[in-house]
Design a protein around this motif. Structure first.
Motif, PDB file in Angstrom:
ATOM      1  N   THR A  66     -37.258 -89.711  48.944  1.00 59.12           N
ATOM      2  CA  THR A  66     -37.092 -90.414  50.222  1.00 59.12           C
ATOM      3  C   THR A  66     -35.968 -91.435  50.092  1.00 59.12           C
ATOM      4  O   THR A  66     -35.462 -91.671  49.006  1.00 59.12           O
ATOM      5  N   GLY A  67     -35.619 -92.070  51.182  1.00 58.73           N
ATOM      6  CA  GLY A  67     -34.544 -93.046  51.169  1.00 58.73           C
ATOM      7  C   GLY A  67     -34.935 -94.368  50.543  1.00 58.73           C
ATOM      8  O   GLY A  67     -36.120 -94.716  50.456  1.00 58.73           O
ATOM      9  N   TRP A  82     -27.609 -98.140  50.440  1.00 58.62           N
ATOM     10  CA  TRP A  82     -28.489 -97.098  50.968  1.00 58.62           C
ATOM     11  C   TRP A  82     -28.442 -95.925  50.004  1.00 58.62           C
ATOM     12  O   TRP A  82     -27.359 -95.427  49.669  1.00 58.62           O
ATOM     13  N   GLU A  83     -29.623 -95.511  49.528  1.00 52.18           N
ATOM     14  CA  GLU A  83     -29.699 -94.340  48.654  1.00 52.18           C
ATOM     15  C   GLU A  83     -30.324 -93.211  49.461  1.00 52.18           C
ATOM     16  O   GLU A  83     -31.442 -93.347  49.940  1.00 52.18           O
ATOM     17  N   PRO A  84     -29.621 -92.101  49.602  1.00 53.91           N
ATOM     18  CA  PRO A  84     -30.170 -91.015  50.414  1.00 53.91           C
ATOM     19  C   PRO A  84     -31.280 -90.264  49.688  1.00 53.91           C
ATOM     20  O   PRO A  84     -31.310 -90.228  48.457  1.00 53.91           O
ATOM     21  N   PRO A  85     -32.213 -89.666  50.450  1.00 59.64           N
ATOM     22  CA  PRO A  85     -33.222 -88.807  49.832  1.00 59.64           C
ATOM     23  C   PRO A  85     -32.517 -87.694  49.062  1.00 59.64           C
ATOM     24  O   PRO A  85     -31.456 -87.230  49.479  1.00 59.64           O
TER      25      PRO A  85
END
Ligand SMILES: [Fe+2]
Length: 178
Positions: free
Chosen positions: A79-80, A106-109
């Motif tokens: 998940t993010g 922001w870290e993407p899923p």
């Protein structure tokens, strides 16, 4: 170490604390300077818990503190994740940016990465993280074999065990469960 086996048949939060209403935590300098507020996680890594996602939304939120030369081993996020760097500097081995105070992330899923703080860093890094789910630790980036798992429930269990060890009121942790 992060939890390897999941064995609870409830969310481990007492019924009296299964609530949904709002709450606040004032993370003052005094609060941060109280070492007892930092939960030992892995070598050189502590977290200051702010939210355990046990009821309304899975995940967790905390301030992660990593000492110079220490790291969070390779892990995968289904998940993010949001992050905001408060002090120190750090990076992911897999990316070319360096986070410093004020850096939003922001870290993407679907991303796997290895969090490192340079050995010559002058201070530990402190970053406020919101994870919208769990994280899966990998043996290494090449194999990508899952070896451990954490989420709001396992981090709560780690925190409860630590509070029991130092004789601290568990209600302080249950208050952070939503
Ligand atoms: Fe991560």
């Amino acid at each position: 170490m992060p939890i390897f086996n999941l064995k609870s048949y409830t969310d481990i939060v007492p019924a009296s604390h299964r609530v949904f209403h709002d709450y606040t935590v004032d993370v003052t300098e005094e609060y941060k300077s109280n070492e007892e507020n930092w939960i030992p996680y892995v070598e050189g890594v502590h977290f200051l818990p702010l939210w355990f996602g046990t009821r309304s939304q899975p995940g967790f939120s905390n301030i992660l503190r990593v000492q110079p030369g220490k790291q969070l081993n390779p892990h995968f996020h289904p998940t993010g994740v949001f992050g905001f760097t408060m002090s120190g500097s750090w990076r992911y081995l897999e990316h070319d940016w360096v986070a410093t105070p004020g850096t939003f992330l922001w870290e993407p899923p679907g991303e796997a990465h290895t969090l490192v703080v340079p050995a010559d860093a002058k201070e530990p890094m402190q970053t406020y993280f919101i994870s919208l789910g769990g994280l899966i630790y990998l043996d290494n980036m090449e194999n990508g074999v899952p070896i451990a798992y954490d989420d709001g429930f396992t981090l709560l269990e780690i925190s409860l065990n630590y509070y029991k060890q130092i004789g601290r009121d568990l209600d302080e942790l249950y208050k952070l469960c939503r």
